[in-house]
Scaffold this active site. Structure first.
Site, PDB file in Angstrom:
ATOM      1  CE  LYS A 185      -1.627   3.122   2.395  1.00  0.00           C
ATOM      2  NZ  LYS A 185      -1.785   4.265   1.492  1.00  0.00           N
ATOM      3  N   GLY A 238       7.339   5.565   7.552  1.00  0.00           N
ATOM      4  CA  GLY A 238       6.472   6.735   7.604  1.00  0.00           C
ATOM      5  C   GLY A 238       6.704   7.500   8.891  1.00  0.00           C
ATOM      6  CB  SER A 239       4.778  10.185  10.476  1.00  0.00           C
ATOM      7  OG  SER A 239       3.522   9.534  10.580  1.00  0.00           O
ATOM      8  CB  THR A 240       7.349   8.985  15.051  1.00  0.00           C
ATOM      9  OG1 THR A 240       8.684   8.979  14.517  1.00  0.00           O
ATOM     10  CG2 THR A 240       7.367   8.367  16.439  1.00  0.00           C
ATOM     11  CB  VAL A 242       1.350   6.760  10.791  1.00  0.00           C
ATOM     12  CG1 VAL A 242       0.790   5.533  10.090  1.00  0.00           C
ATOM     13  CG2 VAL A 242       0.497   7.976  10.452  1.00  0.00           C
ATOM     14  N   GLY A 243       3.367   5.185  12.833  1.00  0.00           N
ATOM     15  CA  GLY A 243       4.052   3.954  13.251  1.00  0.00           C
ATOM     16  C   GLY A 243       3.554   3.487  14.614  1.00  0.00           C
ATOM     17  CD  GLU A 260      13.913   1.540   8.508  1.00  0.00           C
ATOM     18  OE1 GLU A 260      14.427   2.624   8.830  1.00  0.00           O
ATOM     19  OE2 GLU A 260      14.514   0.467   8.566  1.00  0.00           O
ATOM     20  CB  CYS A 294      13.581   9.651   6.961  1.00  0.00           C
ATOM     21  SG  CYS A 294      14.552   8.501   5.972  1.00  0.00           S
ATOM     22  CD  GLU A 392      10.604  13.694  10.013  1.00  0.00           C
ATOM     23  OE1 GLU A 392       9.464  13.321  10.328  1.00  0.00           O
ATOM     24  OE2 GLU A 392      11.434  12.944   9.476  1.00  0.00           O
TER      25      GLU A 392
HETATM   26  P1  NAP Z   1       2.751   8.957   7.057  1.00  0.00           P
HETATM   27  O1  NAP Z   1       1.743  10.024   7.065  1.00  0.00           O
HETATM   28  O2  NAP Z   1       3.078   8.268   8.333  1.00  0.00           O
HETATM   29  O3  NAP Z   1       2.237   7.882   5.958  1.00  0.00           O
HETATM   30  C1  NAP Z   1       2.995   6.743   5.655  1.00  0.00           C
HETATM   31  C2  NAP Z   1       2.085   5.659   5.095  1.00  0.00           C
HETATM   32  O4  NAP Z   1       1.185   5.239   6.123  1.00  0.00           O
HETATM   33  C3  NAP Z   1       1.212   6.120   3.931  1.00  0.00           C
HETATM   34  O5  NAP Z   1       1.088   5.066   2.999  1.00  0.00           O
HETATM   35  C4  NAP Z   1      -0.114   6.399   4.621  1.00  0.00           C
HETATM   36  O6  NAP Z   1      -1.217   6.335   3.732  1.00  0.00           O
HETATM   37  C5  NAP Z   1      -0.154   5.265   5.621  1.00  0.00           C
HETATM   38  N1  NAP Z   1      -1.082   5.472   6.740  1.00  0.00           N
HETATM   39  C6  NAP Z   1      -1.670   6.623   7.159  1.00  0.00           C
HETATM   40  N2  NAP Z   1      -2.470   6.379   8.219  1.00  0.00           N
HETATM   41  C7  NAP Z   1      -2.379   5.046   8.480  1.00  0.00           C
HETATM   42  C8  NAP Z   1      -2.972   4.190   9.451  1.00  0.00           C
HETATM   43  N3  NAP Z   1      -3.824   4.655  10.388  1.00  0.00           N
HETATM   44  N4  NAP Z   1      -2.658   2.882   9.442  1.00  0.00           N
HETATM   45  C9  NAP Z   1      -1.783   2.396   8.519  1.00  0.00           C
HETATM   46  N5  NAP Z   1      -1.210   3.163   7.558  1.00  0.00           N
HETATM   47  C10 NAP Z   1      -1.501   4.473   7.539  1.00  0.00           C
HETATM   48  O7  NAP Z   1       4.161   9.452   6.480  1.00  0.00           O
HETATM   49  P2  NAP Z   1       4.429  10.373   5.215  1.00  0.00           P
HETATM   50  O8  NAP Z   1       3.982  11.752   5.513  1.00  0.00           O
HETATM   51  O9  NAP Z   1       3.919   9.695   3.985  1.00  0.00           O
HETATM   52  O10 NAP Z   1       6.023  10.299   5.143  1.00  0.00           O
HETATM   53  C11 NAP Z   1       6.864  11.150   5.847  1.00  0.00           C
HETATM   54  C12 NAP Z   1       7.378  10.496   7.105  1.00  0.00           C
HETATM   55  O11 NAP Z   1       8.048   9.275   6.803  1.00  0.00           O
HETATM   56  C13 NAP Z   1       8.420  11.347   7.809  1.00  0.00           C
HETATM   57  O12 NAP Z   1       8.196  11.303   9.194  1.00  0.00           O
HETATM   58  C14 NAP Z   1       9.734  10.656   7.469  1.00  0.00           C
HETATM   59  O13 NAP Z   1      10.777  10.878   8.379  1.00  0.00           O
HETATM   60  C15 NAP Z   1       9.307   9.236   7.455  1.00  0.00           C
HETATM   61  N6  NAP Z   1      10.271   8.447   6.675  1.00  0.00           N
HETATM   62  C16 NAP Z   1      11.101   7.584   7.337  1.00  0.00           C
HETATM   63  C17 NAP Z   1      12.066   6.876   6.623  1.00  0.00           C
HETATM   64  C18 NAP Z   1      12.993   5.910   7.302  1.00  0.00           C
HETATM   65  O14 NAP Z   1      13.613   5.115   6.608  1.00  0.00           O
HETATM   66  N7  NAP Z   1      13.120   5.941   8.611  1.00  0.00           N
HETATM   67  C19 NAP Z   1      12.169   7.054   5.245  1.00  0.00           C
HETATM   68  C20 NAP Z   1      11.298   7.950   4.610  1.00  0.00           C
HETATM   69  C21 NAP Z   1      10.350   8.637   5.346  1.00  0.00           C
HETATM   70  P3  NAP Z   1      -1.807   7.692   3.058  1.00  0.00           P
HETATM   71  O15 NAP Z   1      -0.719   8.255   2.233  1.00  0.00           O
HETATM   72  O16 NAP Z   1      -2.940   7.188   2.289  1.00  0.00           O
HETATM   73  O17 NAP Z   1      -2.182   8.586   4.204  1.00  0.00           O
END
Ligand code: NAP
Length: 490
Positions: A185, A238-240, A242-243, A260, A294, A392
């Site tokens: 997804k 993704g974000s902390t 949502v993780g 991650e 990230c 962040e």
């Molecule tokens: P996000 O808002 O956490 O979304 C990540 C993914 O989770 C998307 O596919 C999102 O779908 C999905 N999602 C949203 N709500 C969810 C739920 N309740 N249950 C399960 N999945 C759900 O993150 P983002 O804004 O896309 O990305 C930016 C973040 O990612 C930053 O915090 C960045 O630091 C982090 N990141 C970390 C790394 C690493 O390797 N550590 C690498 C890259 C990015 P939708 O898009 O449909 O909302």
């Protein structure tokens, strides 16, 4: 390098059980190009029923084989084919990545594309080696213990809007190498390269049902995947916030998870550093992919004796940076991936203006009157406790913080909830190693930034997550051990 032309892209469908199909209720979502603000295509907006179908297809494929039981060298051949197809179709994937999230096309072709095909070749190599077990003795002399490593089952990957292709490949390659089946997804804003990858996996000859793709909102689809009893592992980037939600929601079905998450990486510039090298590393550390990274070096810590010179030269580099269309090879900084992120970053810039000294940037730009472009922005004389140094920002905005000596640098570097990456600039390797030992982060770059390799484990400390991607360590997290006892005396 020839650069493809921006064009309308074909409508995206779901891949479920080897068939491309529309969402069960026919719904779609528009995909917007952040450079032109125009809708480039629409993709299927899956329902929870579609997610259930995808998981059931992946589960059937796992239980029935052949993939999960296939000889590991046969699996490796398909992974090598995926790698070759990624290279062949790089231009198309790069165009999609630029139109989807504004990534400079040249950066995709030079850095991301070889890394992604490299990931598949690396994990194909791991599959060739095989997932070997062990042969051990027990208390009794005629009892033996055998261990073997097995795939987990259905792996669901949930990926973010930034680096959509690379972060998907870093999950698909080890998961498939180990013999798992897969449901992906992608982020709702940036699903276009995931569609291209799914077609590549099919064309490489993956058996029926092994690879599935569902596009649509994380709130409903992500939740359905995370709670589904037939999903064994969630590989999340993704974000902390949502993780954390995923960990809570996956507790009832006790899933394997890798997390991650976010970062706020300190970039320490010691007074003995080669300043030219340090300036380049600091520039690319924060402004590569417009800071939507990230591991961006998003807090620059500079030792007092060189602080003024560093800030002057760094601000000049930021002012001279080239913002523009990501398809233009001259562009260094493309548009922010979407309007929501753009507005969020502008809010952080306003906060920075109230708490630090604006040394460069701070403004926005348009290309042909359109686009979510934000200037490379530097805030000097910042303290580590202000909002722009704590949170962040995920954009081309960086606070520069002075420090006095190594202990002060370590204290400030570790004074953050995150622990994804850090960097150290010094001409003394012993100082670099001394600091690296004490900084709490999963990746530390010395005299460089943004280096990646399929064999280099990658992941976070503290609130940046757990588990590792890349390297043999990643394969480990897509497998489980079985212990078999044999009584030789019977
Ligand atoms: P996000 O808002 O956490 O979304 C990540 C993914 O989770 C998307 O596919 C999102 O779908 C999905 N999602 C949203 N709500 C969810 C739920 N309740 N249950 C399960 N999945 C759900 O993150 P983002 O804004 O896309 O990305 C930016 C973040 O990612 C930053 O915090 C960045 O630091 C982090 N990141 C970390 C790394 C690493 O390797 N550590 C690498 C890259 C990015 P939708 O898009 O449909 O909302």
């Amino acid at each position: 390098m020839p650069v493809p032309q921006r064009r309308q892209l074909p409508k995206g469908q779901l891949l479920i059980n080897h068939q491309w199909r529309d969402a069960s209720d026919g719904a779609t979502m528009p995909i917007v190009d952040p450079t032109t603000e125009a809708v480039t295509t629409e993709v299927a907006k899956a329902t929870v029923d579609d997610v259930n179908d995808a998981v059931e297809a992946a589960h059937r494929a796992f239980e029935q084989g052949p993939w999960s039981r296939m000889h590991h060298e046969e699996r490796a051949k398909i992974l090598f084919r995926i790698a070759d197809l990624i290279d062949e179709r790089g231009e198309e994937i790069g165009l999609r990545e630029s139109m989807d999230m504004g990534m400079p096309y040249r950066d995709f072709m030079d850095i991301i594309l070889p890394h992604c095909s490299g990931l598949f070749r690396f994990f194909a190599g791991q599959a060739m080696i095989g997932m070997n077990g062990s042969y051990r003795t027990s208390y009794e002399s005629d009892v033996r213990i055998l261990t073997r490593r097995e795939p987990l089952g259905v792996v669901a990957a949930i990926t973010p809007f930034n680096f959509p292709f690379a972060l998907t490949c870093s999950k698909v390659a080890p998961a498939l190498a180990a013999g798992n089946t897969f449901v992906h997804k992608p982020a709702s804003d940036t699903p276009l390269s995931a569609l291209a990858l799914a077609q590549i996996v099919l064309d490489a000859g993956i058996p029926e049902g092994v690879y599935n793709l569902v596009t649509g909102p994380g709130g409903s689809l992500g939740d359905a995947l995370v709670k589904h009893p037939l999903v064994e592992k969630i590989a999340f980037t993704g974000s902390t916030a949502v993780g954390q939600n995923i960990i809570r929601n996956s507790a009832d079905t006790l899933k394997h998870t890798t997390m991650e998450l976010g970062g706020k990486a300190p970039h320490i510039i010691l007074a003995d550093a080669n300043l030219d090298t340090a300036l380049q590393a600091a520039f690319w550390g924060i402004f590569w992919n417009k800071g939507e990274v990230c591991v961006a070096g998003s807090r620059i810590l500079v030792e007092r004796p060189i602080y003024d010179e560093f800030v002057d030269r760094f601000a000049k580099l930021a002012q001279e940076s080239v913002l523009g269309d990501p398809l233009d090879p001259a562009t260094q900084i493309g548009p922010i991936a979407n309007r929501k992120e753009y507005e969020k970053i502008l809010g952080y810039i306003e906060s920075g203006k109230e708490t630090a000294r604006l040394a460069a940037g701070g403004g926005v730009k348009k290309v042909n009157d359109k686009g979510y472009f934000i200037e490379a922005t530097v805030f000097a004389d910042a303290a580590n406790d202000i909002k722009i140094a704590r949170e962040e920002i995920f954009g081309p905005v960086v606070p520069v913080i002075p420090f006095d000596g190594e202990e002060d640098a370590i204290r400030i570097a570790n004074d953050t909830p995150y622990g994804l990456a850090a960097g150290i600039q010094t001409s003394d390797i012993r100082r670099a190693l001394r600091l690296a030992d004490r900084i709490k982060a999963g990746t530390i770059w010395t005299d460089t930034w943004h280096k990646y390799h399929p064999n280099a484990p990658f992941g976070g400390y503290k609130m940046s997550g757990y588990g590792r991607e890349q390297g043999a360590e990643a394969l480990e997290s897509y497998t489980q051990y079985k212990t078999i006892w044999v009584n030789l005396a019977s």
